[in-house]
Design a protein around this motif. Structure first.
Motif, short mmCIF file in Angstrom:
data_model
loop_
_atom_site.label_atom_id
_atom_site.label_comp_id
_atom_site.label_asym_id
_atom_site.label_seq_id
_atom_site.Cartn_x
_atom_site.Cartn_y
_atom_site.Cartn_z
N LYS A 15 14.23 4.11 -0.76
CA LYS A 15 14.21 3.21 -1.92
C LYS A 15 13.29 3.72 -3.01
CE LYS A 15 15.64 -1.22 -0.06
NZ LYS A 15 16.61 -1.47 -1.15
N ASP A 16 12.73 4.93 -2.79
CA ASP A 16 11.83 5.55 -3.77
C ASP A 16 10.64 4.65 -4.08
OD1 ASP A 16 10.95 7.57 -5.42
OD2 ASP A 16 12.06 6.86 -7.18
N MET A 17 10.04 4.09 -3.01
CA MET A 17 8.88 3.20 -3.16
C MET A 17 7.64 3.87 -2.57
SD MET A 17 10.50 -0.49 -2.03
CE MET A 17 8.95 -1.34 -2.36
N SER A 18 6.55 3.83 -3.32
CA SER A 18 5.27 4.31 -2.80
C SER A 18 4.59 3.17 -2.04
CB SER A 18 4.38 4.78 -3.94
OG SER A 18 4.03 3.67 -4.76
N LEU A 19 3.50 3.50 -1.34
CA LEU A 19 2.75 2.45 -0.64
C LEU A 19 2.16 1.44 -1.63
CD1 LEU A 19 0.96 4.55 2.13
CD2 LEU A 19 2.74 2.83 2.47
N ASP A 20 1.79 1.93 -2.82
CA ASP A 20 1.26 1.02 -3.84
C ASP A 20 2.33 0.05 -4.32
OD1 ASP A 20 -1.29 2.11 -3.78
OD2 ASP A 20 -0.78 3.67 -5.24
N ASP A 21 3.57 0.59 -4.47
CA ASP A 21 4.68 -0.29 -4.87
C ASP A 21 4.94 -1.34 -3.80
OD1 ASP A 21 5.01 1.19 -7.17
OD2 ASP A 21 6.48 2.54 -6.27
N LEU A 22 4.92 -0.92 -2.54
CA LEU A 22 5.18 -1.84 -1.43
C LEU A 22 4.08 -2.89 -1.32
CD1 LEU A 22 7.16 -2.40 0.87
CD2 LEU A 22 5.78 -0.92 2.34
N GLN A 23 2.85 -2.48 -1.63
CA GLN A 23 1.74 -3.44 -1.59
C GLN A 23 1.92 -4.54 -2.63
OE1 GLN A 23 -2.91 -2.72 -1.21
NE2 GLN A 23 -2.29 -2.39 -3.31
N LYS A 24 2.40 -4.17 -3.80
CA LYS A 24 2.63 -5.17 -4.85
C LYS A 24 3.74 -6.14 -4.47
CE LYS A 24 1.10 -2.22 -8.67
NZ LYS A 24 1.51 -1.53 -9.92
N VAL A 25 4.79 -5.62 -3.82
CA VAL A 25 5.93 -6.46 -3.45
C VAL A 25 5.57 -7.42 -2.32
CG1 VAL A 25 8.27 -6.45 -2.48
CG2 VAL A 25 7.63 -4.79 -4.24
N THR A 26 4.92 -6.89 -1.28
CA THR A 26 4.63 -7.71 -0.09
C THR A 26 3.29 -8.42 -0.16
OG1 THR A 26 3.59 -5.83 1.05
CG2 THR A 26 5.97 -6.14 1.34
N LYS A 27 2.41 -7.95 -1.07
CA LYS A 27 1.04 -8.48 -1.17
C LYS A 27 0.26 -8.27 0.12
CE LYS A 27 2.27 -11.88 -4.66
NZ LYS A 27 2.29 -13.31 -5.07
N ILE A 28 0.64 -7.23 0.87
CA ILE A 28 -0.08 -6.84 2.09
C ILE A 28 -0.95 -5.63 1.73
CG2 ILE A 28 0.14 -5.99 4.46
CD1 ILE A 28 2.86 -7.37 4.59
N GLN A 29 -2.19 -5.64 2.21
CA GLN A 29 -3.13 -4.57 1.88
C GLN A 29 -2.57 -3.21 2.32
OE1 GLN A 29 -7.00 -5.44 3.24
NE2 GLN A 29 -8.01 -3.94 1.98
N LYS A 30 -2.83 -2.19 1.50
CA LYS A 30 -2.26 -0.87 1.71
C LYS A 30 -2.62 -0.29 3.08
CE LYS A 30 -2.09 3.69 -0.51
NZ LYS A 30 -2.56 4.48 -1.67
N ARG A 31 -3.85 -0.49 3.54
CA ARG A 31 -4.26 0.10 4.83
C ARG A 31 -3.49 -0.53 5.99
NH1 ARG A 31 -8.97 -2.62 7.22
NH2 ARG A 31 -9.39 -4.57 6.12
N TYR A 32 -3.06 -1.80 5.86
CA TYR A 32 -2.25 -2.41 6.91
C TYR A 32 -0.84 -1.81 6.93
CZ TYR A 32 -5.95 -5.94 6.99
OH TYR A 32 -7.15 -6.58 7.10
N LEU A 33 -0.31 -1.50 5.73
CA LEU A 33 1.00 -0.87 5.65
C LEU A 33 0.98 0.52 6.30
CD1 LEU A 33 1.91 -1.83 1.96
CD2 LEU A 33 2.71 -2.94 4.05
N ILE A 34 -0.11 1.27 6.06
CA ILE A 34 -0.27 2.58 6.69
C ILE A 34 -0.35 2.43 8.20
CG2 ILE A 34 -1.80 4.57 6.91
CD1 ILE A 34 -2.58 4.15 3.98
N GLY A 35 -1.08 1.40 8.66
CA GLY A 35 -1.21 1.16 10.09
C GLY A 35 0.13 0.88 10.75
N ILE A 36 1.03 0.15 10.04
CA ILE A 36 2.35 -0.14 10.59
C ILE A 36 3.16 1.14 10.72
CG2 ILE A 36 4.54 -1.29 10.09
CD1 ILE A 36 2.95 -3.55 8.81
N GLU A 37 3.10 1.98 9.69
CA GLU A 37 3.86 3.23 9.73
C GLU A 37 3.34 4.16 10.83
OE1 GLU A 37 3.85 4.97 5.88
OE2 GLU A 37 5.31 3.54 5.04
N GLU A 38 2.04 4.18 11.05
CA GLU A 38 1.45 5.06 12.05
C GLU A 38 1.41 4.44 13.43
OE1 GLU A 38 -2.33 6.17 10.57
OE2 GLU A 38 -1.55 7.48 8.99
#
Length: 308
Positions: A15-38
């Protein structure tokens, strides 16, 4: 990186989304998004939020959450599945208890009103009976027809004198009476102004877990988020600046209070609405969507400053 994290990451990149873009959409902190991916859930605020964050991530990249939960159930901590029902059962128990209590309080005012009315009727009955007895005792035993005519004439004369005295009342007294009436009118206007000045908080939009409120007739906008157990919250203004993000617990930091008087909008992400209360200028806001239906809730409060 786990298979679950790899699939979510591929969907995000597709979807051509960066982690910063995803953080804005979900309002979930970026480090939690990284944790999910890892596949590293140790950084999460609690097991309760792992499933909620994965659900938000999946929806944002266009994947059905239920498909993810079924296919990768071995990658998601099992304790998460038991946490939400337990909290909801506690909410249901408190709801049942409050329902039984409210029935008692609904009947009690009616009983008190009935007792008050009966007592009032008894007092009026006794008062009127005593008054009739007093008037009968004060009447002369024998009145002649002549005396009756004289008393009526005197009564008419006194009434006429009283009318003349009233017409000759000094202008100062009339002005004083007018002043008293004017003061009463001013008090009534002040009371009406106070009623108009009372702040209003109303729901203007509600969809799923998202609710938008509007605050009117308020000279300030102070938001307080209070935890009654354990919750994770993210408090931002309308421009996306985060004033507070983290855990609120009764055993530690219980509440967070922020002045939004210079802002036009406040956004609150409530991770556990069953144990979170929101107050605006000291007035508690009721959730439009019951916490038993949506544990996570995204609340937006628009502020229209009071104008003179």
């Amino acid at each position: 990186m786990t298979e679950l994290g790899n699939r979510l990451k591929e969907a995000r990149l597709a979807k051509d989304m960066s982690l910063d873009d995803l953080q804005k959409v979900t309002k979930i902190q970026k480090r939690y998004l990284i944790g999910i991916e890892e596949g590293d859930y140790s950084m999460m605020p609690g097991k309760f939020y792992i499933r909620a964050f994965i659900k938000q991530y999946s929806e944002a990249v266009g994947i059905e959450p239920e498909e993810i939960f079924e296919q990768y159930k071995d990658d998601i901590p099992a304790a998460v599945n038991d946490d939400i029902p337990e909290k909801l059962s506690r909410v249901q128990s408190r709801k049942d208890l409050s329902g039984r209590t409210s029935k008692v309080f609904d009947i009690l005012p009616k009983i008190l009103i009935g007792v008050f009315i009966i007592g009032l009727i008894a007092v009026l009955y006794n008062f009127l009976g005593a008054k009739d007895q007093t008037e009968d005792a004060e009447k002369p035993a024998d009145l002649t027809e002549g005396q009756t005519v004289i008393e009526e004439s005197e009564g008419l004369s006194e009434g006429k004198d009283a009318e003349e005295d009233g017409s000759n009342e000094p202008a100062g007294d009339q002005e004083e009476s007018s002043g008293e009436n004017g003061g009463a009118d001013e008090n009534a206007e002040d009371q009406e102004a106070e009623e108009e000045a009372k702040q209003e908080i109303a729901v203007v939009q509600s969809s799923g877990k998202n609710t938008v409120y509007e605050l009117k007739n308020a000279e300030k906008f102070e938001l307080e988020v209070v935890s009654t157990g354990e919750t994770w919250v993210n408090i931002q203004n309308g421009k996306g600046y985060s004033f507070f993000q983290g855990m609120l617990t009764t055993a530690g930091k219980k509440s967070e209070k922020i002045d939004f008087s210079k802002e036009t909008e406040a956004s609150i992400v409530v991770g556990n609405s069953t144990q979170t209360e929101l107050y605006v200028n000291g007035e508690k806001i009721e959730y439009q969507v019951p916490p038993s239906q949506s544990v996570r809730q995204d609340i937006t409060i628009r502020y229209a400053p009071k104008t003179e």
